[in-house]
Every structure is written in C-alpha cells, then in structure tokens.
Design an enzyme around this catalytic site. Structure first.
Site, short mmCIF file in Angstrom:
data_model
loop_
_atom_site.label_atom_id
_atom_site.label_comp_id
_atom_site.label_asym_id
_atom_site.label_seq_id
_atom_site.Cartn_x
_atom_site.Cartn_y
_atom_site.Cartn_z
N GLY A 32 7.37 -2.08 7.20
CA GLY A 32 7.23 -3.13 6.22
C GLY A 32 8.02 -2.83 4.96
O GLY A 32 8.17 -1.67 4.55
N SER A 33 8.55 -3.87 4.33
CA SER A 33 9.20 -3.70 3.04
C SER A 33 8.14 -3.41 1.98
O SER A 33 6.95 -3.59 2.19
CB SER A 33 9.99 -4.96 2.69
OG SER A 33 11.03 -5.16 3.62
N GLY A 34 8.61 -2.93 0.83
CA GLY A 34 7.70 -2.58 -0.24
C GLY A 34 7.55 -1.08 -0.43
O GLY A 34 6.86 -0.65 -1.35
N HIS A 35 8.21 -0.30 0.45
CA HIS A 35 8.13 1.16 0.35
C HIS A 35 9.48 1.77 -0.04
O HIS A 35 9.72 2.96 0.17
CB HIS A 35 7.69 1.76 1.69
CG HIS A 35 6.42 1.18 2.22
ND1 HIS A 35 5.24 1.22 1.51
CD2 HIS A 35 6.14 0.54 3.39
CE1 HIS A 35 4.28 0.64 2.22
NE2 HIS A 35 4.81 0.21 3.35
N LYS A 78 6.37 5.26 11.93
CA LYS A 78 5.16 5.65 11.19
C LYS A 78 3.94 5.14 11.93
O LYS A 78 3.95 4.06 12.51
CB LYS A 78 5.20 5.08 9.77
CG LYS A 78 6.38 5.54 8.95
CD LYS A 78 6.24 5.17 7.47
CE LYS A 78 5.99 3.71 7.21
NZ LYS A 78 7.08 2.82 7.76
N ASP A 88 3.51 -1.27 13.64
CA ASP A 88 4.76 -0.55 13.89
C ASP A 88 4.79 0.07 15.28
O ASP A 88 5.79 -0.02 16.00
CB ASP A 88 4.94 0.56 12.85
CG ASP A 88 5.25 0.04 11.46
OD1 ASP A 88 5.10 -1.18 11.24
OD2 ASP A 88 5.65 0.84 10.60
N HIS A 116 -0.30 1.30 1.74
CA HIS A 116 -0.52 -0.14 1.66
C HIS A 116 -1.75 -0.46 0.81
O HIS A 116 -2.21 -1.59 0.79
CB HIS A 116 -0.74 -0.73 3.06
CG HIS A 116 0.35 -0.42 4.02
ND1 HIS A 116 0.28 0.62 4.91
CD2 HIS A 116 1.56 -1.02 4.22
CE1 HIS A 116 1.40 0.66 5.63
NE2 HIS A 116 2.18 -0.31 5.23
#
Length: 330
Positions: free
Chosen positions: A53-56, A104, A109, A218
């Site tokens: 996921g984006s945001g990391h 991960k 995922d 998250h």
C-alpha cells in the site's frame, strides 16, 4: 483536512506522475502502477519485485534502482497492490534468471502476491517469494496472521538487491533474503495518530500526553499505551523488547526510522539513546541508518530495527546502491 493533494481518489496517481517527472532513471507506468528501473531487464541478473500500500514512502518505490529493487508495485493508500501489477512488474524485469517477490506479512499483500506469482509462472517466469515478518510487537494484528512486516523490509531489499546486482542466482538471492528476515526484529512507537486522505481525520484515538508502544505502520494497535515518555525511556523500552525477543550474538545493522512526521533533529537524538541502550546491553552496532524510510503518512513516532549481521551481510549492505531514497558507493 490539511493535505497537499487534489482529491483523495487521485493521490497515488498524482504522486506517480511526480516521481516520473523527477526521476528519468525510472520507468513509471502511472496507469498500471508499476515503477521499474529504466535499464530492466538486466541481462544475467535476478529481478527483485516488492510493493504494498502507498503511504509508507519511500518504501517501496524509493528503493527501485541499481543495488536494490528492480520494480515496485504501489497500491492505494494502505491497500495491497493487485495481482496484475505483480505480473506486469515480473515480466518487465525478468531476464531469464528468475524473479524474487519480497512480500510484507499483511493478509492482502500475501494473497495478491501469491496470485500474482501463480499468474507470472503461467507466463513462464521462474518465481520465488520471501515473506517479511519482523515486527515483535504483536503476534497477530488487524491485518495479519502472524507478525507484521515492517522495517526489516529495507534490509531484505538492500541485501538481496546487492547479491542480485553481483549476479547471484535466484536460489542464493532468495536464501539471503530469508536469512536477513530471520535475524531481524523491529518495534515501533506512535506519538500521534495517522490520517489517511480518504478519511481526512485520524484513524485512531491517541489522547494528548499518551503514546502507543508497538504501533503498526497502518495504525494497528500495539502492546500498550502509556503516558508520554522521554527519548531515553523509549529507547530503553524498545531495545529491551528487541534483544529479549532475539538476543544478538554478534554486531547488528541498526535502522532508526521515522514514521513520517518526526523531525531528523528528534530522530538523531533518539538514535544516540538507542546506541547507548544497545551498548549497555553489550550489543555492537556495525552500521546505522537514520531517517524516514518505512513511514505511516503523517504519523509522529519512530521504529527501531536490528539485523544481526556477519561479514557477508555487512559487505552486501555496504555495496553500492543508487535509488531515489538510498544512495552510496560508486
């Protein structure tokens, strides 16, 4: 909501367009959402693909380039990429030497990379997969069965990437990636909650004057909440958790990571305390990396990752790398 965005629905695509404009050394497919090193596939080289996921950020797209990943698959914010992204990425980087998926340990995922691997194998790509599950805070979480994958992902991608750059075969690259994960442990602390573009407000409640020990990337709950602690106290708590879970028998690689909103001034001060705490417990630090590398959007806080490293792992860590987020050597 105060965010430097247009609308939540386009935040990932807008970011990818920005990456493409800033980094001509990368091939950025905005529509299909894959980031690939421009010279891929590299003859005689195993391809490395990761994503999530984006945001990391900079995980994972910021780690694409010589000495690290061959491609990355960004999903929506805090949401797994889809199997078609993995298939396209594998095809783009496959030189005939095989492709390693670095995943991960989050349910979405794991499932999507598994499906992507099956589809890529049907198209003739030789695939191997390595699961990263280094977070010692909790055994199970809202997103996982087993431990979460966090900071050790950087060590896995860098060390496996260095081996692949040297021409190591797929079996060797996979074995090194598994070994790095096995000898790595991480623990995170939140000083504030995270706000996603879609929600526009904090995703969990963290009262003023409290912190969350063992937070997930998250915003998943950790081990406990306490009144605000000093940098020294947080370092002692974190190091105790890490060395109790897996006492290092030799030198370690150390990642002192910011969660996205913690200034480097604070991170370097915290790094000094982590070094002190490790030294008092007889742990030698071979290499240190400090900065925001495995983040959680605007969360304030930090995480610590230890990777027990022998001479080979230190050598591969020191090997040249040329990505947007990590650059040394050459």
């Amino acid at each position: 909501m105060r965010m430097l965005i247009n609308v939540p629905e386009t935040v990932v695509a807008d970011a990818l367009r920005g990456v493409a404009a800033a980094h001509p050394e990368l091939t950025v497919d905005v529509e299909n959402r894959i980031i690939v090193r421009r010279d891929a596939p590299v003859a005689g080289k195993v391809g490395l693909v990761s994503g999530g996921g984006s945001g990391h950020e900079p995980l994972h797209g910021g780690f694409v380039g010589p000495g690290m990943l061959s491609a990355a698959c960004p999903g929506e914010v805090f949401t797994s990429p889809v199997p078609d992204q993995m298939v396209r990425a594998a095809a783009a980087v496959d030189s005939g030497e095989g492709v390693l998926f670095i995943v991960k340990n989050y349910t979405g995922d794991v499932l999507n990379f598994e499906m992507g691997a099956e589809l890529a194998e049907e198209e003739g790509v030789q695939l191997a997969k390595v699961l990263v599950d280094d977070d010692v805070a909790v055994t199970d979480s809202l997103f996982t069965a087993g431990r979460r994958g966090t900071g050790a992902t950087l060590f896995v991608e860098k060390i496996a990437g260095a081996a692949a750059e040297e021409g190591a075969p797929l079996e060797r690259v996979e074995a090194l990636a598994r070994r790095v994960n096995e000898v790595s442990r991480s623990f995170g602390v939140a000083l504030s909650a995270v706000t996603t573009p879609a929600k526009g407000s904090p995703t969990f409640e963290l009262p003023s004057g409290e912190l969350e020990l063992g937070i997930g990337i998250h915003g998943e709950p950790g081990r406990e909440r306490r009144a605000m602690m000093t940098s020294r106290e947080i370092a002692d708590y974190t190091v105790d958790v890490l060395v109790t879970d897996r006492p290092p028998s030799g030198p370690v690689l150390l990642l002192v990571n910011g969660m996205g909103a913690t200034p480097l001034l604070e991170l370097y001060g915290f790094n000094a305390e982590v070094h002190r705490a490790l030294g008092e417990r007889g742990v030698t630090v071979a290499r240190t990396l400090v900065g925001n590398y495995v983040t959680s959007l605007d969360m304030a806080g930090c995480s610590v990752t230890l990777c027990e490293a022998d001479e080979e792992l230190v050598r591969l860590w020191d090997a040249p790398v040329q990505t947007t987020a990590l650059r040394w050597g050459r």
